[in-house]
Write a protein that holds these residues in place. Structure first.
Motif, PDB file in Angstrom:
ATOM      1  N   ASN A   1      -5.601   1.011  -5.674  1.00 65.13           N
ATOM      2  CA  ASN A   1      -4.742   1.375  -4.669  1.00 65.13           C
ATOM      3  C   ASN A   1      -3.727   0.086  -4.026  1.00 65.13           C
ATOM      4  O   ASN A   1      -2.524   0.658  -3.849  1.00 65.13           O
ATOM      5  CB  ASN A   1      -5.697   1.691  -3.369  1.00 65.13           C
ATOM      6  CG  ASN A   1      -6.401   2.939  -3.373  1.00 65.13           C
ATOM      7  OD1 ASN A   1      -6.019   3.865  -4.066  1.00 65.13           O
ATOM      8  ND2 ASN A   1      -7.311   3.146  -2.669  1.00 65.13           N
ATOM      9  N   GLU A   2      -4.360  -1.009  -4.227  1.00 65.28           N
ATOM     10  CA  GLU A   2      -3.361  -2.225  -4.134  1.00 65.28           C
ATOM     11  C   GLU A   2      -2.219  -2.340  -5.192  1.00 65.28           C
ATOM     12  O   GLU A   2      -1.104  -2.388  -4.952  1.00 65.28           O
ATOM     13  CB  GLU A   2      -3.929  -3.615  -4.059  1.00 65.28           C
ATOM     14  CG  GLU A   2      -3.307  -4.873  -4.054  1.00 65.28           C
ATOM     15  CD  GLU A   2      -2.714  -4.896  -2.658  1.00 65.28           C
ATOM     16  OE1 GLU A   2      -1.553  -5.446  -2.455  1.00 65.28           O
ATOM     17  OE2 GLU A   2      -3.206  -4.108  -1.581  1.00 65.28           O
TER      18      GLU A   2
ATOM     19  N   ILE B   1      -1.096   0.303  -6.724  1.00 67.76           N
ATOM     20  CA  ILE B   1      -0.136   1.326  -6.328  1.00 67.76           C
ATOM     21  C   ILE B   1       0.809   1.107  -5.229  1.00 67.76           C
ATOM     22  O   ILE B   1       2.097   1.462  -5.095  1.00 67.76           O
ATOM     23  CB  ILE B   1      -0.899   2.732  -6.064  1.00 67.76           C
ATOM     24  CG1 ILE B   1      -1.546   3.318  -7.084  1.00 67.76           C
ATOM     25  CG2 ILE B   1      -0.009   3.861  -5.344  1.00 67.76           C
ATOM     26  CD1 ILE B   1      -2.441   4.533  -6.887  1.00 67.76           C
ATOM     27  N   ARG B   2       0.393   0.414  -4.170  1.00 65.99           N
ATOM     28  CA  ARG B   2       1.226   0.023  -3.226  1.00 65.99           C
ATOM     29  C   ARG B   2       2.032  -1.045  -3.687  1.00 65.99           C
ATOM     30  O   ARG B   2       3.276  -0.965  -3.108  1.00 65.99           O
ATOM     31  CB  ARG B   2       0.175  -0.963  -2.022  1.00 65.99           C
ATOM     32  CG  ARG B   2      -0.671   0.205  -1.043  1.00 65.99           C
ATOM     33  CD  ARG B   2      -1.086  -0.517   0.036  1.00 65.99           C
ATOM     34  NE  ARG B   2      -2.099  -1.412  -0.176  1.00 65.99           N
ATOM     35  CZ  ARG B   2      -3.510  -0.910  -0.092  1.00 65.99           C
ATOM     36  NH1 ARG B   2      -3.680   0.377  -0.109  1.00 65.99           N
ATOM     37  NH2 ARG B   2      -4.300  -1.813  -0.708  1.00 65.99           N
TER      38      ARG B   2
ATOM     39  N   ALA C   1       3.163  -1.055  -6.570  1.00 69.25           N
ATOM     40  CA  ALA C   1       4.308  -0.377  -7.545  1.00 69.25           C
ATOM     41  C   ALA C   1       5.420   0.264  -6.362  1.00 69.25           C
ATOM     42  O   ALA C   1       6.353   0.454  -6.819  1.00 69.25           O
ATOM     43  CB  ALA C   1       3.641   0.558  -8.414  1.00 69.25           C
ATOM     44  N   ASP C   2       4.782   1.137  -5.472  1.00 73.15           N
ATOM     45  CA  ASP C   2       5.610   1.608  -4.461  1.00 73.15           C
ATOM     46  C   ASP C   2       6.776   0.829  -3.989  1.00 73.15           C
ATOM     47  O   ASP C   2       7.651   0.915  -3.708  1.00 73.15           O
ATOM     48  CB  ASP C   2       4.664   2.316  -3.452  1.00 73.15           C
ATOM     49  CG  ASP C   2       4.130   3.458  -4.058  1.00 73.15           C
ATOM     50  OD1 ASP C   2       4.393   4.124  -4.992  1.00 73.15           O
ATOM     51  OD2 ASP C   2       2.906   4.131  -3.201  1.00 73.15           O
ATOM     52  N   ALA C   3       6.388  -0.601  -3.526  1.00 74.84           N
ATOM     53  CA  ALA C   3       6.989  -1.631  -2.933  1.00 74.84           C
ATOM     54  C   ALA C   3       8.173  -1.995  -3.971  1.00 74.84           C
ATOM     55  O   ALA C   3       9.498  -2.009  -3.426  1.00 74.84           O
ATOM     56  CB  ALA C   3       6.246  -2.584  -2.441  1.00 74.84           C
TER      57      ALA C   3
ATOM     58  N   VAL D   1       9.397   0.002  -6.359  1.00 72.25           N
ATOM     59  CA  VAL D   1      10.277   1.059  -6.625  1.00 72.25           C
ATOM     60  C   VAL D   1      11.281   0.964  -5.520  1.00 72.25           C
ATOM     61  O   VAL D   1      12.228   1.395  -5.405  1.00 72.25           O
ATOM     62  CB  VAL D   1       9.154   2.367  -6.878  1.00 72.25           C
ATOM     63  CG1 VAL D   1      10.421   3.504  -6.780  1.00 72.25           C
ATOM     64  CG2 VAL D   1       8.659   2.111  -8.117  1.00 72.25           C
ATOM     65  N   ALA D   2      10.731   0.908  -4.025  1.00 76.77           N
ATOM     66  CA  ALA D   2      11.389   1.085  -3.068  1.00 76.77           C
ATOM     67  C   ALA D   2      12.651  -0.110  -2.783  1.00 76.77           C
ATOM     68  O   ALA D   2      13.471  -0.096  -2.066  1.00 76.77           O
ATOM     69  CB  ALA D   2      10.573   0.797  -1.707  1.00 76.77           C
TER      70      ALA D   2
END
Length: 119
Positions: free
Chosen positions: A101-102, A104-105, A107-109, A111-112
């Motif tokens: 989950n960390e 993924i967070r 990776a999302d950051a 990408v953002a």
């Protein structure tokens, strides 16, 4: 009752007891400790056979301990061991999920982040 519990070499001092010492040990000791006790006595009597004056029954005693060892289930406390293993698996899965989950967070950051804008 196991077959080894119904016989005794050299007397009846154990079979006459309401509970035999090795049954008490099996209850109190861990499975590994109890098997070690049986193996140790089996080895002791087998190695001592014919060497101690007046100990003509040592080979019979060795075989008696071997019989008790053979009658002892491999996983006496299998439910407890299974629970321990399942708990370890669930803890590993929980830690894996937390790390995943960390990631993924993170990776999302990443990408953002708008890389078209200068820092």
């Amino acid at each position: 009752m196991n077959k080894a519990n119904t016989t005794q070499i050299d007397g009846t001092h154990y079979t006459d007891m309401p509970i035999q010492p090795w049954d008490m040990m099996e209850t109190i000791l861990t499975h590994e400790e109890f098997q070690g006790f049986l193996k140790g006595n089996y080895i002791k009597y087998a190695m001592r056979a014919g060497k101690k004056i007046g100990a003509n029954s040592d080979i019979q005693k060795a075989m008696h301990y071997k019989a008790k060892l053979d009658e002892t289930p491999v996983f006496l406390n299998y439910k407890e061991k299974l629970i321990e293993h399942l708990q370890a698996i669930f803890e590993y899965q929980r830690l894996y999920d937390e790390q995943n989950n960390e990631l993924i967070r993170l990776a999302d950051a990443v990408v953002a982040v708008d890389i078209s804008q200068p820092f």
